[in-house]
Design a protein around this motif. Sequence first.
Motif, PDB file in Angstrom:
ATOM      1  N   TRP A  76       0.848  -1.190   0.000  1.00 31.43           N
ATOM      2  CA  TRP A  76       0.000   0.000   0.000  1.00 31.43           C
ATOM      3  C   TRP A  76       0.883   1.240   0.000  1.00 31.43           C
ATOM      4  CZ3 TRP A  76      -0.071  -3.572   4.021  1.00 31.43           C
ATOM      5  CH2 TRP A  76       0.660  -3.206   5.146  1.00 31.43           C
ATOM      6  N   LYS A  77       0.275   2.386  -0.305  1.00 37.17           N
ATOM      7  CA  LYS A  77       1.004   3.649  -0.344  1.00 37.17           C
ATOM      8  C   LYS A  77       1.309   4.090   1.079  1.00 37.17           C
ATOM      9  CE  LYS A  77       0.405   8.455  -1.716  1.00 37.17           C
ATOM     10  NZ  LYS A  77       0.619   8.997  -0.398  1.00 37.17           N
ATOM     11  N   GLN A  78       2.559   4.487   1.298  1.00 35.38           N
ATOM     12  CA  GLN A  78       2.953   4.985   2.602  1.00 35.38           C
ATOM     13  C   GLN A  78       3.051   6.510   2.558  1.00 35.38           C
ATOM     14  OE1 GLN A  78       5.934   2.530   4.697  1.00 35.38           O
ATOM     15  NE2 GLN A  78       6.219   1.622   2.684  1.00 35.38           N
ATOM     16  N   ARG A 135       4.617  -4.033  -6.830  1.00 38.63           N
ATOM     17  CA  ARG A 135       5.984  -3.762  -6.382  1.00 38.63           C
ATOM     18  C   ARG A 135       6.337  -4.637  -5.177  1.00 38.63           C
ATOM     19  NH1 ARG A 135       7.216   1.998  -3.862  1.00 38.63           N
ATOM     20  NH2 ARG A 135       5.930   1.063  -2.246  1.00 38.63           N
ATOM     21  N   ALA A 136       5.428  -4.710  -4.216  1.00 39.98           N
ATOM     22  CA  ALA A 136       5.666  -5.549  -3.036  1.00 39.98           C
ATOM     23  C   ALA A 136       5.713  -7.026  -3.430  1.00 39.98           C
ATOM     24  CB  ALA A 136       4.577  -5.318  -1.999  1.00 39.98           C
ATOM     25  N   LEU A 137       4.807  -7.441  -4.310  1.00 34.82           N
ATOM     26  CA  LEU A 137       4.784  -8.837  -4.742  1.00 34.82           C
ATOM     27  C   LEU A 137       6.077  -9.212  -5.455  1.00 34.82           C
ATOM     28  CD1 LEU A 137       3.041 -11.414  -4.986  1.00 34.82           C
ATOM     29  CD2 LEU A 137       2.300 -10.553  -7.209  1.00 34.82           C
ATOM     30  N   LEU A 138       6.583  -8.343  -6.311  1.00 31.81           N
ATOM     31  CA  LEU A 138       7.832  -8.610  -7.018  1.00 31.81           C
ATOM     32  C   LEU A 138       9.003  -8.729  -6.043  1.00 31.81           C
ATOM     33  CD1 LEU A 138       9.240  -8.901  -9.763  1.00 31.81           C
ATOM     34  CD2 LEU A 138       9.562  -6.440  -9.736  1.00 31.81           C
ATOM     35  N   ASN A 196       5.115  -2.209   9.041  1.00 30.33           N
ATOM     36  CA  ASN A 196       6.315  -2.319   8.205  1.00 30.33           C
ATOM     37  C   ASN A 196       7.388  -3.127   8.927  1.00 30.33           C
ATOM     38  OD1 ASN A 196       4.876  -0.513   6.686  1.00 30.33           O
ATOM     39  ND2 ASN A 196       6.600   0.819   6.295  1.00 30.33           N
ATOM     40  N   ARG A 197       7.586  -2.833  10.196  1.00 26.77           N
ATOM     41  CA  ARG A 197       8.598  -3.544  10.967  1.00 26.77           C
ATOM     42  C   ARG A 197       8.251  -5.026  11.098  1.00 26.77           C
ATOM     43  NH1 ARG A 197      11.654   0.708  12.989  1.00 26.77           N
ATOM     44  NH2 ARG A 197      10.459   2.604  13.298  1.00 26.77           N
ATOM     45  N   LEU A 198       6.985  -5.330  11.282  1.00 20.90           N
ATOM     46  CA  LEU A 198       6.555  -6.722  11.402  1.00 20.90           C
ATOM     47  C   LEU A 198       6.767  -7.480  10.091  1.00 20.90           C
ATOM     48  CD1 LEU A 198       5.246  -8.705  13.367  1.00 20.90           C
ATOM     49  CD2 LEU A 198       3.026  -8.002  12.458  1.00 20.90           C
TER      50      LEU A 198
END
Length: 165
Positions: A33-35, A49-52, A103-105
């Motif tokens: 998701w967008k941060q 992007r995350a999946l790649l 994000n840290r998790l």
Amino acid sequence: MFPASAIWLLILLAFATALLPFLTERAFAFVPWKQQGEPDKNGLFYFLRALLAYVAVGAGCYLLSRPASDTLMLAVGVALIVGGVYLPGQVMAQSLKVKTFVNRLIEVTVFFFVVAAVGFALEAYYTNPIAQGWEFWAIFACLYVVMAYPGFVFRHLLRHPKKHV
């Protein structure tokens, strides 16, 4: 390297990777998701992007967990993991000011699988790999969370002085 020193190296790697997401604001994993601070793009862009990045790290972990018969495949596995972990920090270096707990998790989870892949690579180097049951994974996950706890305490439970600008 001897098997005993390989085990200590693996323990140090696990401790360092468990603490790393809590000790730095640098991103080590993309989230789908967008941060805050990122440019506006289509929501599908962030998911892909995350999946790649996760596929690259997963493929690297898979290549490391295979028996060490081909040095090229081990090098490609290490390159995929390093690229998948290094790239998010380079892309989001300026936009991400503070990482969220989620994000840290996610980063701790990604590093968990990286350490497991390195452990399997060391096991395959020294002996025949042994299939592990759920008990092994439960104990490994609990130990990894315990190793991450000092970083969690430092980041979320201790009071930090306010930074005056």
